[in-house]
Design an enzyme around this catalytic site. Structure first.
Site, PDB file in Angstrom:
ATOM      1  N   GLY A 200       0.820  -1.205   0.000  1.00 16.46           N
ATOM      2  CA  GLY A 200       0.000   0.000   0.000  1.00 16.46           C
ATOM      3  C   GLY A 200       0.851   1.251   0.000  1.00 16.46           C
ATOM      4  O   GLY A 200       1.896   1.318  -0.649  1.00 16.46           O
ATOM      5  N   ILE A 204      -0.145   4.532   5.595  1.00 17.99           N
ATOM      6  CA  ILE A 204      -0.671   3.365   6.300  1.00 17.99           C
ATOM      7  C   ILE A 204       0.467   2.453   6.747  1.00 17.99           C
ATOM      8  O   ILE A 204       0.381   1.813   7.804  1.00 17.99           O
ATOM      9  CB  ILE A 204      -1.662   2.591   5.402  1.00 17.99           C
ATOM     10  N   GLU A 222       5.570  -3.269   1.061  1.00 17.65           N
ATOM     11  CA  GLU A 222       5.665  -3.057  -0.384  1.00 17.65           C
ATOM     12  C   GLU A 222       4.931  -1.771  -0.714  1.00 17.65           C
ATOM     13  O   GLU A 222       3.703  -1.741  -0.753  1.00 17.65           O
ATOM     14  CB  GLU A 222       5.068  -4.252  -1.137  1.00 17.65           C
TER      15      GLU A 222
END
Length: 488
Positions: A200, A204, A222
């Protein structure tokens, strides 16, 4: 956002705790560790993909208007390849690796065992909802873990189908799917996991990493970044532009973590490049690209509005040299080229993640490296188009990114012999092929010694002679060992 449909049980922290407890019981019982279980689950995933290709294509069309070719090849096809590779190589991956030993532990032998971490959490993204959900799970299964998948709620049709298919085809006592939004993700992040794999954005990712830190849980992140493309002069511009288009607009209309984010080229080459883009884009998507069925839509109105904010900034909107059309009803933005955008504009300060492609002009192509550094961070990917070997060497030596590709874009994603992952702001850890197996494994060191031939050298009382001999043994020098034994 976090409301529950009527009649659906609330998934809270207690629910998450019970789920993890159940999965850990399966793991401790050894259910996921056998080679046979791992094989059975990978075969089940293959069967799931083969028997449900059309429902998957339909779900991706509902969520993203994704063309069937992109869905079939870039999501389903790549997942099949991952499963087949793991089935072919997994027995070899699971074998202990022999390790050399030194004079310090002589006589001895050693090996490195790959053991499963335990119960792992995979939080996936919306842009490739099947590939980015199931590809990490292939590695987690191959490594022998119990798994919880949290698909993205931003692609609801894909999330719902994933939950149904995994429940129907996979071992529910060891592999589970949790749908939902922020409350469900928060409940999951409160639990102790043996690894968290998140795909994402950086915002976050910081929340995920902070939650993981409370339990000392390792993470794979990632992420993305502003992936640059350097375009040299004196190359085949037609091939270069077609390959850039394939990595940009033919990859979910720019909504991909490895999508080319901006181009750097020389002033002399810039208009030739723009003209080549205009010609090739019209061939691919027609004179009215908003009507093309080969172009994905923007995932939702929030992302649509975010992209228009980048495009409509005063100092950027005048830089459009191709495209710029938008269809708010169908959430579509045409492939858009912008020439010579200011480096301090919004579009150059954040990852675009959409169909907008700025071109930065420089006097000499070698200045591109300074531009990349000035954009900050280390991108997930960087691309160079050139026939100049010296420039290629400088690119490989000086550009720090998750992965580099020379004379193409995005294709390194399909190469299972290369690790795929970021560095710095674009992430940590890697996967694909054996790298996925390693991401969900602990490399356990094992040293074997016999009980015979025990030397008093390491035991008290300590003497100068013992000290000299131990120092010689640790140095690994045969000459020093001989000298110590002779008392020299």
């Amino acid at each position: 956002m976090g409301s529950q449909p009527e009649g659906k049980a609330v998934f809270d922290s207690e629910s998450a705790k019970e789920m993890v407890k159940e999965l850990r019981a399966s793991f401790v019982a050894g259910k996921t560790k056998s080679y046979e279980w791992r094989v059975s689950q990978l075969i089940a995933m293959l069967k799931m993909l083969e028997e449900n290709e059309q429902p998957i294509v339909s779900a991706l069309r509902d969520d993203l208007s994704k063309p069937e070719l992109e869905s079939s090849i870039y999501e389903i096809g790549m997942l099949r390849n991952s499963c087949r590779l793991a089935l072919k190589e997994m027995k070899h991956w699971m074998k202990p690796e022999k390790a050399k030993t030194s004079l310090t532990t002589f006589p001895s032998s050693a090996e490195i065992l790959s053991e499963p971490l335990g119960v792992v959490l995979v939080i996936s993204a919306w842009n490739y909802p099947f590939l980015l959900s199931l590809d990490p799970i292939v590695g987690a299964i191959a490594a022998g873990n119990a798994i919880v998948l949290k698909p993205s709620e931003i692609a609801p049709a894909s999330s719902s189908l994933l939950a149904k298919l995994v429940a129907d085809y996979m071992d529910d006592s060891c592999i589970k799917v949790v749908e939902g939004a922020v409350p469900e993700t928060s409940a999951l992040l409160e639990q102790k996991w043996d690894k968290i794999f998140y795909t994402g954005n950086g915002r976050i990712a910081r929340i995920v990493m902070a939650a993981a830190a409370k339990h000392l849980t390792p993470v794979v992140l990632e992420l993305g970044g502003k992936s640059p493309v350097i375009v040299d002069s004196d190359i085949d511009l037609k091939v270069a532009t077609r390959r850039i288009i394939a990595g940009k607009w033919a990859c979910n209309n720019g909504q991909a973590c490895i999508s080319p984010d901006y181009i750097i080229t020389t002033k002399d080459n810039s208009m030739k490049l723009v003209d080549s883009f205009k010609c090739e884009l019209e061939q691919f998507y027609g004179k009215n690209p908003l009507d093309s069925k080969d172009l994905s839509c923007i995932v939702n109105s929030n992302h649509f509005d975010r992209l228009l904010k980048l495009l409509d900034e005063d100092k950027v909107s005048s830089k459009i040299v191709h495209g710029g059309e938008r269809d708010e009803t169908n959430l579509k933005i045409a492939p858009t080229i912008l020439l010579d955008v200011p480096k301090n504009s919004l579009i150059m300060k954040e990852e675009i993640f959409g169909p907008l492609l700025p071109i930065i002009v420089v006097d000499k192509v070698e200045e591109s490296f300074d531009v990349i550094k000035s954009c900050g961070g280390k991108p997930l990917a960087a691309y160079l188009f050139t026939n100049n070997k010296k420039l290629t060497g400088k690119f490989v030596a000086e550009v720090s990114a998750g992965g580099l590709v020379v004379n193409d874009t995005a294709v390194h994603l399909a190469e299972h012999n290369l690790p795929f992952g970021g560095v710095g702001d674009s992430g940590m850890g890697s996967y694909h092929g054996k790298f996925s197996f390693d991401a969900f494994s602990h490399k356990k060191a094992v040293l074997y010694r016999g009980l015979g031939g025990d030397a008093s050298l390491r035991y008290p009382p300590y003497t100068r002679g013992k000290l000299r001999l131990l120092q010689a043994l640790l140095s690994g020098s045969i000459l020093r060992i001989i000298r110590a034994l002779l008392g020299w």
